[in-house]
Design a protein around this motif. Structure first.
Motif, PDB file in Angstrom:
ATOM      1  N   TYR A 184       0.682 -31.753  -0.466  1.00 45.46           N
ATOM      2  CA  TYR A 184       0.439 -30.677   0.498  1.00 45.46           C
ATOM      3  C   TYR A 184       1.504 -29.597   0.331  1.00 45.46           C
ATOM      4  CZ  TYR A 184       4.192 -32.477   3.566  1.00 45.46           C
ATOM      5  OH  TYR A 184       5.406 -32.872   4.075  1.00 45.46           O
ATOM      6  N   PHE A 185       1.092 -28.369   0.600  1.00 44.68           N
ATOM      7  CA  PHE A 185       1.978 -27.210   0.559  1.00 44.68           C
ATOM      8  C   PHE A 185       1.880 -26.531   1.915  1.00 44.68           C
ATOM      9  CE2 PHE A 185       0.388 -27.902  -3.721  1.00 44.68           C
ATOM     10  CZ  PHE A 185       1.532 -27.836  -4.509  1.00 44.68           C
ATOM     11  N   SER A 186       3.017 -26.210   2.511  1.00 46.18           N
ATOM     12  CA  SER A 186       2.987 -25.643   3.856  1.00 46.18           C
ATOM     13  C   SER A 186       4.007 -24.523   3.987  1.00 46.18           C
ATOM     14  CB  SER A 186       3.275 -26.730   4.896  1.00 46.18           C
ATOM     15  OG  SER A 186       3.107 -26.233   6.204  1.00 46.18           O
ATOM     16  N   CYS A 187       3.633 -23.490   4.752  1.00 44.12           N
ATOM     17  CA  CYS A 187       4.532 -22.382   5.024  1.00 44.12           C
ATOM     18  C   CYS A 187       4.239 -21.848   6.422  1.00 44.12           C
ATOM     19  CB  CYS A 187       4.360 -21.266   3.989  1.00 44.12           C
ATOM     20  SG  CYS A 187       5.501 -19.874   4.213  1.00 44.12           S
ATOM     21  N   GLY A 188       5.292 -21.602   7.182  1.00 42.65           N
ATOM     22  CA  GLY A 188       5.117 -21.118   8.547  1.00 42.65           C
ATOM     23  C   GLY A 188       6.404 -21.267   9.327  1.00 42.65           C
ATOM     24  N   PRO A 189       6.335 -21.079  10.637  1.00 41.49           N
ATOM     25  CA  PRO A 189       7.531 -21.214  11.468  1.00 41.49           C
ATOM     26  C   PRO A 189       8.059 -22.649  11.469  1.00 41.49           C
ATOM     27  CG  PRO A 189       5.565 -20.962  12.819  1.00 41.49           C
ATOM     28  CD  PRO A 189       5.147 -20.692  11.419  1.00 41.49           C
ATOM     29  N   ILE A 190       9.350 -22.784  11.749  1.00 44.71           N
ATOM     30  CA  ILE A 190      10.006 -24.097  11.707  1.00 44.71           C
ATOM     31  C   ILE A 190       9.288 -25.147  12.565  1.00 44.71           C
ATOM     32  CG2 ILE A 190      12.095 -25.367  12.336  1.00 44.71           C
ATOM     33  CD1 ILE A 190      12.407 -23.928   9.739  1.00 44.71           C
ATOM     34  N   PRO A 191       8.901 -24.857  13.832  1.00 46.49           N
ATOM     35  CA  PRO A 191       8.216 -25.892  14.621  1.00 46.49           C
ATOM     36  C   PRO A 191       6.947 -26.403  13.953  1.00 46.49           C
ATOM     37  CG  PRO A 191       8.959 -24.126  16.049  1.00 46.49           C
ATOM     38  CD  PRO A 191       9.168 -23.647  14.647  1.00 46.49           C
ATOM     39  N   MET A 192       6.211 -25.510  13.297  1.00 45.59           N
ATOM     40  CA  MET A 192       5.011 -25.947  12.599  1.00 45.59           C
ATOM     41  C   MET A 192       5.365 -26.837  11.418  1.00 45.59           C
ATOM     42  SD  MET A 192       2.162 -23.950  10.359  1.00 45.59           S
ATOM     43  CE  MET A 192       3.049 -24.476   8.887  1.00 45.59           C
ATOM     44  N   LEU A 193       6.375 -26.439  10.642  1.00 47.99           N
ATOM     45  CA  LEU A 193       6.783 -27.243   9.487  1.00 47.99           C
ATOM     46  C   LEU A 193       7.290 -28.614   9.918  1.00 47.99           C
ATOM     47  CD1 LEU A 193       8.619 -24.570   7.297  1.00 47.99           C
ATOM     48  CD2 LEU A 193       6.314 -25.489   6.987  1.00 47.99           C
ATOM     49  N   GLN A 194       7.977 -28.673  11.049  1.00 46.04           N
ATOM     50  CA  GLN A 194       8.422 -29.965  11.575  1.00 46.04           C
ATOM     51  C   GLN A 194       7.233 -30.849  11.893  1.00 46.04           C
ATOM     52  OE1 GLN A 194      10.781 -28.439  14.840  1.00 46.04           O
ATOM     53  NE2 GLN A 194      12.702 -28.839  13.772  1.00 46.04           N
ATOM     54  N   SER A 195       6.222 -30.261  12.504  1.00 41.59           N
ATOM     55  CA  SER A 195       5.021 -31.023  12.848  1.00 41.59           C
ATOM     56  C   SER A 195       4.279 -31.485  11.603  1.00 41.59           C
ATOM     57  CB  SER A 195       4.109 -30.162  13.729  1.00 41.59           C
ATOM     58  OG  SER A 195       2.961 -30.881  14.111  1.00 41.59           O
ATOM     59  N   VAL A 196       4.191 -30.614  10.604  1.00 39.90           N
ATOM     60  CA  VAL A 196       3.501 -30.963   9.357  1.00 39.90           C
ATOM     61  C   VAL A 196       4.218 -32.112   8.655  1.00 39.90           C
ATOM     62  CG1 VAL A 196       2.940 -30.152   7.030  1.00 39.90           C
ATOM     63  CG2 VAL A 196       2.482 -28.683   8.984  1.00 39.90           C
ATOM     64  N   THR A 197       5.542 -32.001   8.508  1.00 40.32           N
ATOM     65  CA  THR A 197       6.274 -33.043   7.786  1.00 40.32           C
ATOM     66  C   THR A 197       6.285 -34.367   8.545  1.00 40.32           C
ATOM     67  OG1 THR A 197       8.359 -32.199   8.718  1.00 40.32           O
ATOM     68  CG2 THR A 197       7.734 -31.417   6.531  1.00 40.32           C
ATOM     69  N   ASN A 198       6.265 -34.304   9.870  1.00 41.47           N
ATOM     70  CA  ASN A 198       6.179 -35.540  10.652  1.00 41.47           C
ATOM     71  C   ASN A 198       4.819 -36.205  10.487  1.00 41.47           C
ATOM     72  OD1 ASN A 198       8.764 -35.351  11.685  1.00 41.47           O
ATOM     73  ND2 ASN A 198       8.133 -34.218  13.502  1.00 41.47           N
ATOM     74  N   LYS A 199       3.781 -35.397  10.489  1.00 44.86           N
ATOM     75  CA  LYS A 199       2.425 -35.934  10.438  1.00 44.86           C
ATOM     76  C   LYS A 199       2.047 -36.415   9.041  1.00 44.86           C
ATOM     77  CE  LYS A 199      -1.837 -35.163  12.876  1.00 44.86           C
ATOM     78  NZ  LYS A 199      -2.495 -34.295  13.888  1.00 44.86           N
ATOM     79  N   LEU A 200       2.559 -35.715   8.026  1.00 47.83           N
ATOM     80  CA  LEU A 200       2.188 -36.042   6.648  1.00 47.83           C
ATOM     81  C   LEU A 200       3.368 -36.640   5.887  1.00 47.83           C
ATOM     82  CD1 LEU A 200       0.141 -32.824   5.748  1.00 47.83           C
ATOM     83  CD2 LEU A 200      -0.709 -34.991   6.649  1.00 47.83           C
ATOM     84  N   GLY A 201       4.293 -37.270   6.622  1.00 46.73           N
ATOM     85  CA  GLY A 201       5.528 -37.758   6.033  1.00 46.73           C
ATOM     86  C   GLY A 201       5.361 -38.753   4.902  1.00 46.73           C
TER      87      GLY A 201
END
Length: 250
Positions: A184-201
């Protein structure tokens, strides 16, 4: 290799609420840039340059497209540029996304103005024959841009904070039952990136950080972020803006 260059403005257009698309011409940047890199633009009346991700490249025409939000005087001045004017840029700056043809399916997860660099990436991935699924979050229906462009490269899910279009919530809210994928590739504000990395860890991923930069060349240390297990710090402008998802601490 980045250079300080003059880029000629070809067009500026408001494509969504307070969101502008600017096309610039410079053969060197158009040939050298890769997805995930950015331009460091000098705006009249301002000392610090503005870092803006590259959203698209047309190497045949020698043009580079960027998207930015009107959020202050600097971006207001940038939005008021006219065709034929020159803009000073340093670029292509930073390190881009790492990808290859061995990937079968990837996810693109973007929020707001973090979405543009994912479009350029998605286009390149499709040329490799990689299947692309995009999850894009916007504030409201009036803020949506590039929906059709993303749909041209793969399955696309649109999410708005208020539910005025597509799904209601955030881009990460629709990441359930997504099936198998390679990266996965993700870009956006820090809160969103935190949520993405937690969910797709448990999956392999790359993140691109949005950050207000100072010098843009790694000298001022204004954009450092703690590294992960290796310790120390990373400079977003020169070590990034793209990192492996577990390389930095958000």
């Amino acid at each position: 290799m980045k250079k300080r260059v003059e880029m000629m403005v070809k067009s500026v257009e408001e494509i969504a609420l307070d969101t502008f698309e600017m096309t610039l011409e410079n053969a060197f940047i158009a040939k050298a840039a890769v997805p995930g890199q950015f331009l460091h633009l000098l705006v009249d009346g301002h000392t610090l340059r503005r870092p803006i991700s590259i959203a698209n490249i047309d190497s045949n025409r020698g043009t580079v497209t960027i998207l930015f939000k009107w959020i202050g005087d600097g971006t207001k001045r940038l939005a008021s540029c006219q065709a034929g004017m020159n803009v000073s840029a340093i670029g292509p700056a930073g390190n881009g996304f790492i990808y290859d043809a061995s990937m079968n399916t990837v996810l693109l997860v973007g929020g707001g103005i973090g979405i543009p660099p994912l479009y350029y990436l998605g286009k390149e991935l499709r040329q490799y024959g990689v299947q692309v699924k995009s999850f894009l979050g916007f504030q409201t229906d009036k803020h949506i841009f590039y929906e059709e462009k993303f749909r041209e490269i793969g399955k696309t899910y649109i999410v708005t904070d208020d539910g005025s279009y597509g799904f209601r919530g955030f881009a990460t809210d629709v990441l359930d039952n997504i099936g198998d994928f390679d990266h996965y590739f993700s870009c956006g504000p820090i809160p969103m990136l935190q949520s993405v990395t937690n969910k797709l860890g448990k999956y392999s991923g790359s993140i691109s950080l949005e950050e207000r930069l100072g010098c843009g060349v790694g000298a001022c240390l204004a954009c450092v972020i703690p590294a992960g297990s290796e310790g120390g710090y990373r400079k977003i402008c020169s070590d990034g803006p793209v990192f492996a998802a577990d390389e930095v601490m958000l």
